[in-house]
Design an enzyme around this catalytic site. Sequence first.
Site, PDB file in Angstrom:
ATOM      1  N   TYR A 183      40.920  17.919  13.716  1.00 38.94           N
ATOM      2  CA  TYR A 183      40.391  18.572  14.925  1.00 38.94           C
ATOM      3  C   TYR A 183      41.535  19.161  15.758  1.00 38.94           C
ATOM      4  O   TYR A 183      41.485  20.328  16.162  1.00 38.94           O
ATOM      5  CB  TYR A 183      39.593  17.553  15.753  1.00 38.94           C
ATOM      6  CG  TYR A 183      39.269  18.046  17.137  1.00 38.94           C
ATOM      7  CD1 TYR A 183      38.327  19.055  17.340  1.00 38.94           C
ATOM      8  CD2 TYR A 183      39.921  17.528  18.263  1.00 38.94           C
ATOM      9  CE1 TYR A 183      38.046  19.524  18.617  1.00 38.94           C
ATOM     10  CE2 TYR A 183      39.636  17.989  19.532  1.00 38.94           C
ATOM     11  CZ  TYR A 183      38.702  18.981  19.713  1.00 38.94           C
ATOM     12  OH  TYR A 183      38.432  19.453  20.973  1.00 38.94           O
ATOM     13  N   GLY A 197      26.549  23.402  25.758  1.00 40.30           N
ATOM     14  CA  GLY A 197      27.236  22.125  25.568  1.00 40.30           C
ATOM     15  C   GLY A 197      27.576  21.461  26.901  1.00 40.30           C
ATOM     16  O   GLY A 197      27.238  21.964  27.977  1.00 40.30           O
ATOM     17  N   ASN A 216      33.081   8.411  22.450  1.00 35.66           N
ATOM     18  CA  ASN A 216      33.998   8.421  23.590  1.00 35.66           C
ATOM     19  C   ASN A 216      33.642   7.303  24.579  1.00 35.66           C
ATOM     20  O   ASN A 216      32.497   6.867  24.661  1.00 35.66           O
ATOM     21  CB  ASN A 216      33.977   9.782  24.287  1.00 35.66           C
ATOM     22  CG  ASN A 216      34.489  10.875  23.368  1.00 35.66           C
ATOM     23  OD1 ASN A 216      33.728  11.760  22.982  1.00 35.66           O
ATOM     24  ND2 ASN A 216      35.736  10.802  22.972  1.00 35.66           N
ATOM     25  N   SER A 253      42.718  21.472  23.838  1.00 36.85           N
ATOM     26  CA  SER A 253      42.642  20.039  24.104  1.00 36.85           C
ATOM     27  C   SER A 253      44.036  19.435  24.207  1.00 36.85           C
ATOM     28  O   SER A 253      44.968  19.863  23.512  1.00 36.85           O
ATOM     29  CB  SER A 253      41.904  19.383  22.928  1.00 36.85           C
ATOM     30  OG  SER A 253      42.014  17.983  23.006  1.00 36.85           O
ATOM     31  N   LYS A 307      42.475  23.216  16.763  1.00 35.71           N
ATOM     32  CA  LYS A 307      42.663  23.721  18.132  1.00 35.71           C
ATOM     33  C   LYS A 307      44.020  24.427  18.256  1.00 35.71           C
ATOM     34  O   LYS A 307      44.130  25.480  18.866  1.00 35.71           O
ATOM     35  CB  LYS A 307      42.553  22.567  19.143  1.00 35.71           C
ATOM     36  CG  LYS A 307      41.140  22.097  19.347  1.00 35.71           C
ATOM     37  CD  LYS A 307      40.330  23.155  20.106  1.00 35.71           C
ATOM     38  CE  LYS A 307      38.861  22.852  20.129  1.00 35.71           C
ATOM     39  NZ  LYS A 307      38.046  23.911  20.736  1.00 35.71           N
ATOM     40  N   ASP A 329      44.734   6.416  17.651  1.00 32.68           N
ATOM     41  CA  ASP A 329      44.757   6.403  19.114  1.00 32.68           C
ATOM     42  C   ASP A 329      46.185   6.302  19.640  1.00 32.68           C
ATOM     43  O   ASP A 329      47.036   5.627  19.052  1.00 32.68           O
ATOM     44  CB  ASP A 329      43.923   5.238  19.661  1.00 32.68           C
ATOM     45  CG  ASP A 329      42.500   5.650  19.979  1.00 32.68           C
ATOM     46  OD1 ASP A 329      42.138   6.814  19.703  1.00 32.68           O
ATOM     47  OD2 ASP A 329      41.748   4.803  20.499  1.00 32.68           O
TER      48      ASP A 329
HETATM   49  P1  NAD Z   1      29.763  20.281  23.062  1.00 34.75           P
HETATM   50  O1  NAD Z   1      29.591  19.938  21.649  1.00 34.75           O
HETATM   51  O2  NAD Z   1      28.899  19.619  24.077  1.00 34.75           O
HETATM   52  O3  NAD Z   1      29.603  21.859  23.253  1.00 34.75           O
HETATM   53  C1  NAD Z   1      29.940  22.778  22.237  1.00 34.75           C
HETATM   54  C2  NAD Z   1      28.782  23.756  22.117  1.00 34.75           C
HETATM   55  O4  NAD Z   1      29.106  24.701  21.086  1.00 34.75           O
HETATM   56  C3  NAD Z   1      27.483  23.072  21.705  1.00 34.75           C
HETATM   57  O5  NAD Z   1      26.430  23.522  22.539  1.00 34.75           O
HETATM   58  C4  NAD Z   1      27.282  23.514  20.261  1.00 34.75           C
HETATM   59  O6  NAD Z   1      25.912  23.613  19.920  1.00 34.75           O
HETATM   60  C5  NAD Z   1      27.989  24.861  20.252  1.00 34.75           C
HETATM   61  N1  NAD Z   1      28.457  25.270  18.934  1.00 34.75           N
HETATM   62  C6  NAD Z   1      29.138  24.527  18.028  1.00 34.75           C
HETATM   63  N2  NAD Z   1      29.384  25.248  16.927  1.00 34.75           N
HETATM   64  C7  NAD Z   1      28.856  26.485  17.136  1.00 34.75           C
HETATM   65  C8  NAD Z   1      28.793  27.675  16.376  1.00 34.75           C
HETATM   66  N3  NAD Z   1      29.307  27.746  15.133  1.00 34.75           N
HETATM   67  N4  NAD Z   1      28.191  28.757  16.917  1.00 34.75           N
HETATM   68  C9  NAD Z   1      27.651  28.708  18.151  1.00 34.75           C
HETATM   69  N5  NAD Z   1      27.670  27.608  18.918  1.00 34.75           N
HETATM   70  C10 NAD Z   1      28.275  26.511  18.420  1.00 34.75           C
HETATM   71  O7  NAD Z   1      31.296  20.061  23.423  1.00 34.75           O
HETATM   72  P2  NAD Z   1      32.029  20.090  24.844  1.00 34.75           P
HETATM   73  O8  NAD Z   1      32.480  18.715  25.147  1.00 34.75           O
HETATM   74  O9  NAD Z   1      31.237  20.837  25.831  1.00 34.75           O
HETATM   75  O10 NAD Z   1      33.324  20.903  24.436  1.00 34.75           O
HETATM   76  C11 NAD Z   1      33.416  22.296  24.596  1.00 34.75           C
HETATM   77  C12 NAD Z   1      34.731  22.765  24.012  1.00 34.75           C
HETATM   78  O11 NAD Z   1      35.793  22.083  24.649  1.00 34.75           O
HETATM   79  C13 NAD Z   1      34.885  22.488  22.518  1.00 34.75           C
HETATM   80  O12 NAD Z   1      35.532  23.611  21.937  1.00 34.75           O
HETATM   81  C14 NAD Z   1      35.752  21.266  22.471  1.00 34.75           C
HETATM   82  O13 NAD Z   1      36.520  21.210  21.283  1.00 34.75           O
HETATM   83  C15 NAD Z   1      36.635  21.465  23.691  1.00 34.75           C
HETATM   84  N6  NAD Z   1      37.163  20.211  24.250  1.00 34.75           N
HETATM   85  C16 NAD Z   1      36.299  19.200  24.576  1.00 34.75           C
HETATM   86  C17 NAD Z   1      36.793  18.008  25.088  1.00 34.75           C
HETATM   87  C18 NAD Z   1      35.895  16.846  25.408  1.00 34.75           C
HETATM   88  O14 NAD Z   1      36.379  15.723  25.494  1.00 34.75           O
HETATM   89  N7  NAD Z   1      34.598  17.039  25.612  1.00 34.75           N
HETATM   90  C19 NAD Z   1      38.175  17.860  25.290  1.00 34.75           C
HETATM   91  C20 NAD Z   1      39.019  18.921  24.952  1.00 34.75           C
HETATM   92  C21 NAD Z   1      38.493  20.096  24.445  1.00 34.75           C
HETATM   93  C1  WQD Z   2      39.482   6.891  25.667  1.00 35.47           C
HETATM   94  C2  WQD Z   2      40.064   5.484  25.626  1.00 35.47           C
HETATM   95  C3  WQD Z   2      40.058   4.486  23.440  1.00 35.47           C
HETATM   96  C4  WQD Z   2      35.704   4.317  22.968  1.00 35.47           C
HETATM   97  C5  WQD Z   2      38.993  12.054  22.536  1.00 35.47           C
HETATM   98  C6  WQD Z   2      39.534  13.055  21.563  1.00 35.47           C
HETATM   99  C7  WQD Z   2      40.205  14.175  22.279  1.00 35.47           C
HETATM  100  C8  WQD Z   2      39.304  14.787  23.347  1.00 35.47           C
HETATM  101  C9  WQD Z   2      38.673  13.745  24.218  1.00 35.47           C
HETATM  102  C10 WQD Z   2      38.252  16.762  22.478  1.00 35.47           C
HETATM  103  C11 WQD Z   2      40.968   5.218  24.428  1.00 35.47           C
HETATM  104  C12 WQD Z   2      39.124   3.736  24.368  1.00 35.47           C
HETATM  105  C13 WQD Z   2      36.986   4.518  23.432  1.00 35.47           C
HETATM  106  C14 WQD Z   2      35.199   2.985  22.917  1.00 35.47           C
HETATM  107  C15 WQD Z   2      37.281   2.184  23.828  1.00 35.47           C
HETATM  108  N1  WQD Z   2      38.221  15.518  22.785  1.00 35.47           N
HETATM  109  N2  WQD Z   2      37.773   3.484  23.850  1.00 35.47           N
HETATM  110  N3  WQD Z   2      36.000   1.972  23.370  1.00 35.47           N
HETATM  111  O1  WQD Z   2      40.425   9.239  22.376  1.00 35.47           O
HETATM  112  O2  WQD Z   2      41.391   9.979  24.597  1.00 35.47           O
HETATM  113  O3  WQD Z   2      40.071  11.548  23.292  1.00 35.47           O
HETATM  114  O4  WQD Z   2      38.091  12.708  23.437  1.00 35.47           O
HETATM  115  O5  WQD Z   2      39.167  17.521  22.511  1.00 35.47           O
HETATM  116  O6  WQD Z   2      40.565  15.111  21.342  1.00 35.47           O
HETATM  117  O7  WQD Z   2      40.457  12.392  20.732  1.00 35.47           O
HETATM  118  O8  WQD Z   2      38.898   9.665  24.380  1.00 35.47           O
HETATM  119  O9  WQD Z   2      36.932   8.542  25.289  1.00 35.47           O
HETATM  120  O10 WQD Z   2      37.393   8.386  22.810  1.00 35.47           O
HETATM  121  O11 WQD Z   2      38.862   7.166  24.415  1.00 35.47           O
HETATM  122  O12 WQD Z   2      37.961   1.247  24.203  1.00 35.47           O
HETATM  123  O13 WQD Z   2      34.053   2.719  22.503  1.00 35.47           O
HETATM  124  O14 WQD Z   2      38.966   4.556  25.497  1.00 35.47           O
HETATM  125  O15 WQD Z   2      40.740   3.604  22.594  1.00 35.47           O
HETATM  126  O16 WQD Z   2      41.991   4.376  24.857  1.00 35.47           O
HETATM  127  P1  WQD Z   2      40.288  10.025  23.604  1.00 35.47           P
HETATM  128  P2  WQD Z   2      37.924   8.452  24.190  1.00 35.47           P
END
Ligand code: NAD
Ligand code: WQD
Length: 343
Positions: A148, A10, A198, A124, A152, A294
């Site tokens: 979601y 990922g 995002n 998160s 977490k 949001d």
């Molecule tokens: P991502 O989707 O790019 O990576 C997650 C990976 O897990 C993917 O490669 C997917 O194929 C794999 N996966 C999902 N379900 C699976 C399963 N059942 N078995 C095996 N593999 C599985 O996401 P990311 O952005 O790299 O996020 C990684 C972690 O961080 C996630 O747990 C996500 O919730 C957390 N997180 C992400 C963000 C963000 O904004 N990207 C923010 C906070 C927390």
């Molecule tokens: C950022 C800002 C939007 C899209 C999400 C998840 C959070 C975490 C990270 C996993 C906000 C604005 C967005 C668009 C916009 N993921 N926006 N136009 O909402 O902070 O967090 O991703 O854990 O759990 O909720 O991130 O990038 O979606 O938004 O104006 O097309 O951009 O309103 O203010 P967010 P985001």
Amino acid sequence: MRILVTGGAGYIGSHTLVELMARGHEVSVVDNHVNSSPVVLERVRELAGRPFESHVADVRDTGGLAAIARAFAPDAVIHFAGLKAVGESGERPVDYYDVNVGGTLSLLRAMEGAGCGRIIFSSSATVYGEPVYLPYDEDHPLAPVSVYGRTKLMAEQVLADWARAAPGTAAIVLRYFNPVGAHASGRIGEDPDGVPQNLMPYLAQVASGRRAALRILGDDYPTPDGTGVRDYIHVVDLARAHVAALDRAAVTAGAEVYNIGTGQGYSVKEMHAAFCRAVGRDLPFEIAPRRAGDIAEMRADCTRAARVLGWQARHGLSDMAQSLWNWQSRNPAGYRDRAEDPA
Ligand code: NAD
Ligand code: WQD
């Protein structure tokens, strides 16, 4: 150390693999590729300059995972695998609880069988919910507003109970704020499936011509310019936080929680302007209604991570924007051969 990495293909996992390999760790990856391409792992091998093993497996398959863990004998696990789309989590709650909570339970069982007692977990900032005060510190009340976020929080609680019950085990929970950007090579980056949900991936696709214009989701928030404020963190800094967390897990016991951000908030308009500077031209945007759920502003207090883990973010806003554009311009269709859904 020998590190088992779930979800290693990922966005965040792949960047973390590069940092782990650069520091000489041995890794084994488990990913079912539900949200990633196997090509990612080839690119990580190329960047690392050495091989590592990977398995196409689901973290909910406890038997399969236990066999992988027994054979690899990890010193620690980094658990990225999970589902992360906030909107979708409300439509498919059972899948989200199954993967994010059930997958964590399954992994703990597999670790038990392999005698592994250290885990780093991807949580998160969304577990905090509406801010009671800002910046959020780790003791801020926890009240996630999405399915979601609740998955977490539950996984965090499972890990805390696990670490409490088994002496000598350690669970390090990292609460990520908003990861953005890409590796400096431009070989790996974020590659969302379908329309990006995002901000920064959407903006990147506007720049590469796949989307017509950014929709700024609300300009009437109680923030300086009316648009939402977030704590964006460069994904390479976030990857480095996992290396620091591994070092910590080697010397501590019990469950510990750390915010991982920069402590600096930027608005949507500031992010748009920074990305336009990186691209070298103005990118179209329109003002649209707020997105349900949001929050106006989210910002981290990261002093605990600095004090205990010895970690802090190094990259600023221009690095985040430039590295994202470097990735997007070199890979306009992400890891695919061509974009499937041009604007
Ligand atoms: P991502 O989707 O790019 O990576 C997650 C990976 O897990 C993917 O490669 C997917 O194929 C794999 N996966 C999902 N379900 C699976 C399963 N059942 N078995 C095996 N593999 C599985 O996401 P990311 O952005 O790299 O996020 C990684 C972690 O961080 C996630 O747990 C996500 O919730 C957390 N997180 C992400 C963000 C963000 O904004 N990207 C923010 C906070 C927390
Ligand atoms: C950022 C800002 C939007 C899209 C999400 C998840 C959070 C975490 C990270 C996993 C906000 C604005 C967005 C668009 C916009 N993921 N926006 N136009 O909402 O902070 O967090 O991703 O854990 O759990 O909720 O991130 O990038 O979606 O938004 O104006 O097309 O951009 O309103 O203010 P967010 P985001």
